[in-house]
Motif scaffolding. Sequence first.
Motif, PDB file in Angstrom:
ATOM      1  N   SER A   1       0.821  -1.310   0.086  1.00  0.00           N
ATOM      2  CA  SER A   1      -0.130  -0.002  -0.118  1.00  0.00           C
ATOM      3  C   SER A   1       0.890   1.280   0.013  1.00  0.00           C
ATOM      4  CB  SER A   1      -0.904  -0.104   1.203  1.00  0.00           C
ATOM      5  OG  SER A   1      -1.709   1.040   1.441  1.00  0.00           O
ATOM      6  N   CYS A   2       1.919   1.271   0.962  1.00  0.00           N
ATOM      7  CA  CYS A   2       2.636   2.415   1.098  1.00  0.00           C
ATOM      8  C   CYS A   2       3.638   2.685   0.004  1.00  0.00           C
ATOM      9  CB  CYS A   2       3.526   2.495   2.309  1.00  0.00           C
ATOM     10  SG  CYS A   2       2.454   2.382   3.682  1.00  0.00           S
ATOM     11  N   TYR A   3       4.127   1.805  -0.762  1.00  0.00           N
ATOM     12  CA  TYR A   3       5.257   2.145  -1.824  1.00  0.00           C
ATOM     13  C   TYR A   3       4.868   1.643  -3.308  1.00  0.00           C
ATOM     14  CZ  TYR A   3       8.076   2.408   2.283  1.00  0.00           C
ATOM     15  OH  TYR A   3       8.747   2.824   3.692  1.00  0.00           O
ATOM     16  N   SER A   4       3.609   1.112  -3.605  1.00  0.00           N
ATOM     17  CA  SER A   4       3.103   0.670  -4.616  1.00  0.00           C
ATOM     18  C   SER A   4       2.277   1.846  -5.672  1.00  0.00           C
ATOM     19  CB  SER A   4       2.576  -0.609  -4.851  1.00  0.00           C
ATOM     20  OG  SER A   4       3.308  -1.464  -4.219  1.00  0.00           O
ATOM     21  N   ASP A   5       2.599   1.716  -6.824  1.00  0.00           N
ATOM     22  CA  ASP A   5       1.492   2.634  -7.528  1.00  0.00           C
ATOM     23  C   ASP A   5       0.252   1.795  -7.931  1.00  0.00           C
ATOM     24  OD1 ASP A   5       3.106   4.931  -8.090  1.00  0.00           O
ATOM     25  OD2 ASP A   5       4.290   3.524  -9.066  1.00  0.00           O
TER      26      ASP A   5
ATOM     27  N   ALA B   1      -9.285  -1.784   0.469  1.00  0.00           N
ATOM     28  CA  ALA B   1     -10.442  -1.381   1.186  1.00  0.00           C
ATOM     29  C   ALA B   1     -10.795  -2.821   1.772  1.00  0.00           C
ATOM     30  CB  ALA B   1     -11.424  -1.398  -0.193  1.00  0.00           C
ATOM     31  N   PRO B   2     -11.495  -2.795   2.837  1.00  0.00           N
ATOM     32  CA  PRO B   2     -11.889  -3.851   3.578  1.00  0.00           C
ATOM     33  C   PRO B   2     -12.412  -5.118   2.924  1.00  0.00           C
ATOM     34  CG  PRO B   2     -12.475  -1.861   4.916  1.00  0.00           C
ATOM     35  CD  PRO B   2     -12.134  -1.602   3.415  1.00  0.00           C
ATOM     36  N   GLU B   3     -13.210  -4.788   1.895  1.00  0.00           N
ATOM     37  CA  GLU B   3     -14.216  -5.816   1.149  1.00  0.00           C
ATOM     38  C   GLU B   3     -13.152  -6.792   0.440  1.00  0.00           C
ATOM     39  OE1 GLU B   3     -14.857  -1.903  -1.167  1.00  0.00           O
ATOM     40  OE2 GLU B   3     -14.577  -2.615   0.887  1.00  0.00           O
ATOM     41  N   HIS B   4     -12.249  -5.918  -0.264  1.00  0.00           N
ATOM     42  CA  HIS B   4     -11.172  -6.533  -1.129  1.00  0.00           C
ATOM     43  C   HIS B   4     -10.088  -7.346  -0.453  1.00  0.00           C
ATOM     44  CE1 HIS B   4     -12.702  -4.471  -4.505  1.00  0.00           C
ATOM     45  NE2 HIS B   4     -12.257  -3.314  -4.248  1.00  0.00           N
ATOM     46  N   LEU B   5      -9.498  -6.934   0.838  1.00  0.00           N
ATOM     47  CA  LEU B   5      -8.951  -7.543   1.634  1.00  0.00           C
ATOM     48  C   LEU B   5      -9.381  -8.877   2.298  1.00  0.00           C
ATOM     49  CD1 LEU B   5      -6.863  -4.578   3.098  1.00  0.00           C
ATOM     50  CD2 LEU B   5      -6.432  -6.172   1.383  1.00  0.00           C
ATOM     51  N   LYS B   6     -10.559  -8.860   2.833  1.00  0.00           N
ATOM     52  CA  LYS B   6     -11.478  -9.612   3.352  1.00  0.00           C
ATOM     53  C   LYS B   6     -11.516 -10.819   2.311  1.00  0.00           C
ATOM     54  CE  LYS B   6     -15.351 -11.454   5.892  1.00  0.00           C
ATOM     55  NZ  LYS B   6     -16.835 -10.845   6.527  1.00  0.00           N
TER      56      LYS B   6
ATOM     57  N   SER C   1      -2.799   4.252   2.857  1.00  0.00           N
ATOM     58  CA  SER C   1      -3.876   3.198   3.687  1.00  0.00           C
ATOM     59  C   SER C   1      -3.176   2.279   4.202  1.00  0.00           C
ATOM     60  CB  SER C   1      -4.884   2.623   2.647  1.00  0.00           C
ATOM     61  OG  SER C   1      -5.555   3.854   1.901  1.00  0.00           O
ATOM     62  N   ILE C   2      -3.592   1.938   5.557  1.00  0.00           N
ATOM     63  CA  ILE C   2      -2.952   1.108   6.647  1.00  0.00           C
ATOM     64  C   ILE C   2      -3.907   0.256   7.135  1.00  0.00           C
ATOM     65  CG2 ILE C   2      -1.454   0.639   8.588  1.00  0.00           C
ATOM     66  CD1 ILE C   2       0.096   2.014   6.359  1.00  0.00           C
ATOM     67  N   ALA C   3      -3.649  -1.367   6.667  1.00  0.00           N
ATOM     68  CA  ALA C   3      -4.637  -2.412   7.025  1.00  0.00           C
ATOM     69  C   ALA C   3      -4.346  -2.925   8.342  1.00  0.00           C
ATOM     70  CB  ALA C   3      -4.860  -3.326   5.954  1.00  0.00           C
ATOM     71  N   ILE C   4      -5.320  -2.920   9.227  1.00  0.00           N
ATOM     72  CA  ILE C   4      -5.363  -3.614  10.747  1.00  0.00           C
ATOM     73  C   ILE C   4      -6.186  -4.842  10.502  1.00  0.00           C
ATOM     74  CG2 ILE C   4      -5.554  -3.463  13.113  1.00  0.00           C
ATOM     75  CD1 ILE C   4      -5.036  -0.383  12.788  1.00  0.00           C
TER      76      ILE C   4
END
Length: 250
Positions: free
Chosen positions: A199-203, A224-229, A245-248
């Motif tokens: 997330s932090c380094y990619s285009d 986005a939560p729905e994609h990561l889930k 965007s940081i995912a927890i």
Amino acid sequence: MKVSNISKSYGDKPVVKQVSFELPKGKLISFIGPNGAGKSTVLHMIARLIPRDSGTIEVDGLDIGQWKDKELAKRLSILTQHNNVTMKLTVRELVSFGRFPHSGNKLTQEDHLLVEQAIDYMELREFSDRHIDALSGGQRQRAYIAMILAQDTDYIILDEPTNNLDIYHSSQMMKLLRRMCDELGKTIVVVLHDINFASCYSDYIAAFKNGELYRFDTAQALMAPEHLKALYNVEFEIQQTRGKSIAIYY
């Protein structure tokens, strides 16, 4: 680079199924997804390390199967997860191998200049005459990246470049790759397991699941939560930090 409908099976088990995407030039693209999703297999097919069962992969309008090895190596470089050099080499000698597709064993003045520039770019000057087996893991990984940089290709393919690095050296590695895109115009493709680094380094992010391309989109759109889930079957919360965007997960 354009990838169209590539597939790969081992025996009767399909591991990559009809994957298609196009890599934007001069960008950093991360491949993410759970273990066994097919991301490394796709990467290895792009790098011509393993054959495709079907589909096409084009570099500069020509399928990679039609490129001569030496000419393709001037356009595309690859660094795999496991790089075990058994010879007693200094950093400078290792980095010099990157010039082999261009000049073979007879390095020119220009080759030597590019080697020294790669050493400086990867901040290895003080280690340039040190043997690579005497380096730390982070220093050794930077030396391998310097070799790839000296190869001077438009496309750089890296399979888990942060593997076995601690969080400090992993973040330093990602910052260097980001600089290579922004300052040198390289198109860099990396397989990553850390979605926050992606997330932090990619285009752009190519997300894989069950051998298929789940989605190819900007890093911001995919975090986005729905994609990561959907990818990892885990609940996520997304927080914004310094515009990223940081995912927890929980």
